[in-house]
Design an enzyme around this catalytic site. Structure first.
Site, PDB file in Angstrom:
ATOM      1  N   GLY A 704      26.981  40.141  -6.335  1.00  0.00           N
ATOM      2  CA  GLY A 704      25.682  40.282  -5.788  1.00  0.00           C
ATOM      3  C   GLY A 704      25.651  41.145  -4.573  1.00  0.00           C
ATOM      4  O   GLY A 704      24.342  41.393  -4.249  1.00  0.00           O
ATOM      5  N   GLU A 705      26.787  41.691  -3.949  1.00  0.00           N
ATOM      6  CA  GLU A 705      26.631  42.836  -2.963  1.00  0.00           C
ATOM      7  C   GLU A 705      27.078  43.988  -3.269  1.00  0.00           C
ATOM      8  O   GLU A 705      26.431  45.157  -2.901  1.00  0.00           O
ATOM      9  CB  GLU A 705      27.201  41.996  -1.899  1.00  0.00           C
ATOM     10  CG  GLU A 705      26.470  40.982  -1.058  1.00  0.00           C
ATOM     11  CD  GLU A 705      27.202  39.967  -0.351  1.00  0.00           C
ATOM     12  OE1 GLU A 705      27.137  39.964   0.816  1.00  0.00           O
ATOM     13  OE2 GLU A 705      28.068  39.074  -1.009  1.00  0.00           O
TER      14      GLU A 705
HETATM   15 MO1  MOS Z   1      25.441  37.459   1.975  1.00  0.00          MO
HETATM   16  S1  MOS Z   1      24.961  38.777   3.365  1.00  0.00           S
HETATM   17  O1  MOS Z   1      27.231  37.061   2.330  1.00  0.00           O
HETATM   18  O2  MOS Z   1      24.174  36.256   2.026  1.00  0.00           O
END
Ligand code: MOS
Length: 745
Positions: A704-705
């Site tokens: 996701g990141e």
């Molecule tokens: Mo993410 S910033 O851990 O939602």
């Protein structure tokens, strides 16, 4: 990499919840409607610092439909959460209306509740608040920092090594405040039933949210239920509760009516977090051949008056490169602003911007290809942590594959030396990394008499595809078709699941689901063997196979067996349920002695038209080492979306405060620039797809990141390559580009 069997794991799978979303049937928090629902609209402070001298609700209370004006004087007791309680993480330490002090513009000072939204809006506007103003500290720059710096990581003697190094970089990099802008606004719909309260929330973590609300409201945790069936994203802004949830809960309790409170976009810019501004001082020392000798990374970030929020810019610095002498320090600067909050890739994303921008400058200083500099200094063990091995690190391969896919070998180093179609091209690259962890969690798997298979877990789908990959795992384990699988998430009453944060849901929950599915199959076999009239009566469990939803004798094809629903009917059972648990990485011998991270490489091309000072990111090649990829379709979506967000970070995003009042002056979707379709480059995503042996059954680390990390420094490197302008403060502005000495292509 390839797996030997055709499996749904690793197969591009469309979202199982896609039809619900596209038809409008998916219920987001603000969609919940109840009879006699009342509407709440906050009144917000118009100063950044001071106190409320008087709050006059007389006029507001006389307006039609007005039910309640809530404020410090009448909200009654609200509590803080217990410091250090990891099960009850809150966003702000102060509870709603706790005192009459104003510490940032936009702080809630009252809440108007009425029969209709329009009446509540009118009532909020009619609340008269007078303030006693005091001097606010609103300077954007953090350069007057005088507090203590905390050493985050240290080895060797970085200062001596830097002093002695023949080649040096010594520069400060700045990232601005950025605001989370999920499409879905924060909202709470709250309903009490006697002593029990249900909150329909925009929450990235319903289980934590529940404990926080119990502590704040001062009621037993078993009396609280938090529901988040769908999220229109969050980017970290919805990880923990914000004060509006408790405000809505108190109003609903006082009125004995359901209450809906939905924030406005302007409130989103001052009351529910932001990525804080960072100022990061990077010192790099190297040999003439480019071998790193010293690395210092001293960062500051802004935070609010009461919250010690550390952005964590040193997340990746200590382990990314091999360097004997290193220190990372952090410092916090308090201003009269709201509380910051984690935003996609917190710490690592701004931290890697500074570190990787520094590395790109070092490459230029050395007259060296930045790719070669990375490969020369690649770490093969985690030098920040007792030199333990990485569980699975393929950063070198990310660079090599990325270089090939991008065509990096065609790069000519000279500034403005590359052209195409009357435009100047700039090429840049940077590395990426993000932490991996497996959090403890539980999932239950149930075979139902109606022929459906159901998985339950108290996590939620932030929009990334969690529903879908859970269904994929169940399908893989049982052969039951996707359209007969129900994934039930987003309810604090479900078995404890993790927050949708830190890219950790995939790596954490899949293990619990797999274990739950195996246990449920075993129970089904036991029931089949012990049920009168079952074709498997008294068979040894190991002789009963389970294929594609059917039980059958080990030596016979599945078609000769019985469907699990038939066995349940014979046994007069409505369902058979079993629980699976995920052991966290810190308790797993296979994961304890290793350093777990995802890695990636970003290659960026910009097109520069000097005549009109137009710069556009035209092409991004990204290669991600994120462990095994469960759903390449959803995973590539995540990386592409993150790259687009990286274009925003590099060129557009910045929240600007009025230094007189503390008001975000671009606090709207019209004024806050972010990357849209027209800004989006051609994006090429590759996953290396190496399962991480420390992550459990599937070896997935979550994606996701990681896709946002490294994009911004690759952009600034490409900007320098095209224009000769070195930008060390994001975003890159037209004003910066106009400093280019190149005036025509
Ligand atoms: Mo993410 S910033 O851990 O939602």
């Amino acid at each position: 990499m390839s797996t030997t069997l055709a499996s749904i794991i690793g197969t591009a799978t469309p979202r199982v919840d896609g039809p619900l979303k596209t038809t409008g049937a998916a219920e987001y928090a603000a969609d919940f409607k109840f009879e006699r629902i009342a509407y709440a609209v906050p009144v917000t402070a118009t100063i950044a610092s001071g106190r409320i001298r008087s709050l006059d609700t007389t006029a507001a209370e006389q307006l039609p439909g007005v039910l309640l004006i809530l404020h410090h004087g009448n909200i009654g007791p609200l509590y803080r959460t217990v410091p250090g309680d990891d099960n009850a993480t809150n966003s702000e330490v102060r509870s709603a209306f706790e005192d009459e002090i104003v510490r940032h513009w936009g702080q809630y000072v009252a809440l108007a509740v009425a029969d209709t939204f329009e009446q509540a809006t009118a009532a909020a506007a009619a609340v008269k608040v007078e303030y006693e103003n005091s001097q606010a500290d609103l300077r954007a720059s953090l350069d007057n920092f005088s507090g203590k710096r905390k050493s985050v990581s240290k080895r060797g003697d970085p200062d001596a090594a830097f002093a002695a190094a023949p080649v040096k970089i010594d520069a400060t990099y700045i990232t601005p405040v950025e605001t989370h802008n999920p499409i879905e606004l924060h909202a709470s719909v709250v309903m009490w039933d006697g002593e029990h309260v249900t909150l329909y929330e925009t929450s990235q973590g319903v289980v934590n949210h529940r404990v926080v609300m119990a502590q704040i409201l001062g009621i037993p945790v078993e009396n609280v239920r938090v529901v988040t069936r769908f999220l229109g994203s969050g980017f970290g802004g919805k990880l923990f509760p914000w004060p509006h949830a408790a405000m809505a809960a108190v109003a609903a309790r006082k009125l004995d009516r359901p209450v809906k409170l939905s924030l406005t976009r302007r409130m989103m810019f001052s009351n529910v977090g932001y990525r804080p501004r960072t100022e990061q001082h990077i010192k790099l020392g190297a040999t003439k051949e480019g071998k790193l000798l010293a690395l210092r990374h001293d960062y500051l970030n802004v935070t609010s008056q009461l919250d010690d929020f550390d952005e964590g810019c040193g997340e990746a610095t200590p382990y990314l490169y091999s360097v004997a002498n290193l220190e990372v320090t952090s410092g916090l600067v308090h201003r009269h602003v709201g509380a910051p909050m984690y935003m996609r890739g917190p710490g690592a994303v701004p931290g890697l911007y500074a570190l990787e921008a520094g590395m790109n400058e070092l490459a230029d200083e050395l007259n060296m290809d930045p790719l070669q500099l990375r490969l020369l200094n690649d770490a093969d063990k985690d030098e920040s942590n007792k030199n333990i091995p990485f569980s699975s690190r393929h950063l070198r391969e990310c660079y090599e594959v990325g270089a090939k896919n991008f065509g990096w070998e065609k790069r000519t180093a000279g500034i403005g030396s590359m052209r195409r179609d009357g435009k100047i091209l700039g090429w840049g690259l940077a590395g990426a990394s993000w932490v991996a962890l497996r959090l403890p969690c539980t999932a239950t798997v149930e075979f139902c008499a109606n022929g459906r298979l159901c998985v339950r877990c108290g996590t939620q789908d932030i929009g990334t595809g969690t529903y879908t990959i859970f269904a994929q795992v169940l399908h893989e384990k049982t052969g039951v078709p996707l359209d007969r699988i129900d994934v039930i998430l987003g309810d604090s009453g479900l078995p404890d699941g993790p927050m949708s944060g830190g890219s950790m849901v995939t790596g954490s929950v899949l293990n619990a689901i797999a274990a739950g599915a195996e246990a449920a199959i075993k129970r089904l076999q036991q029931v089949a063997a012990s049920t009168d009239g079952s074709p498997f009566k008294d068979a040894a469990a190991e002789n009963i196979s389970f294929t594609a939803g059917r039980l059958h004798n080990k030596d016979e094809p599945a078609t000769d067996g019985a469907h699990f629903a038939d066995i349940l009917h014979m046994a007069k059972l409505n369902g058979i349920r079993a629980e699976g648990k995920t052991v966290p990485t810190w308790e797993d011998p296979k994961a304890k002695g290793v350093s777990l991270h995802s890695f990636g490489a970003q290659f960026v091309e910009v097109e520069w038209e000097p005549e009109i000072a137009r710069l556009r990111v035209s092409r991004v090649v990204t290669v991600i080492d994120g462990g095994r990829i469960i759903n390449p379709k959803a995973a590539a979506n995540q990386i592409s979306g993150a790259v687009v967000m990286g274009v925003g970070m590099g060129l557009l995003e910045e929240t600007v405060y009025d230094e007189r009042t503390g008001q975000p002056i671009n606090g709207s979707m019209a004024d806050y620039l972010m990357a849209t379709c027209a800004d989006s480059p051609e994006i090429d995503v590759t996953f290396l797809n190496y399962p991480d042996p420390a992550m459990g059954e599937y070896g997935a680390r979550g994606v996701g990141e990681i896709g946002l990390a490294g994009v911004a420094p690759a952009i600034t490197a490409a900007v320098y390559h095209a224009t000769g302008v070195r930008v060390r403060e994001l975003p890159v502005r037209i004003e910066d580009l106009l400093k280019s000495k190149i005036v025509e292509a």
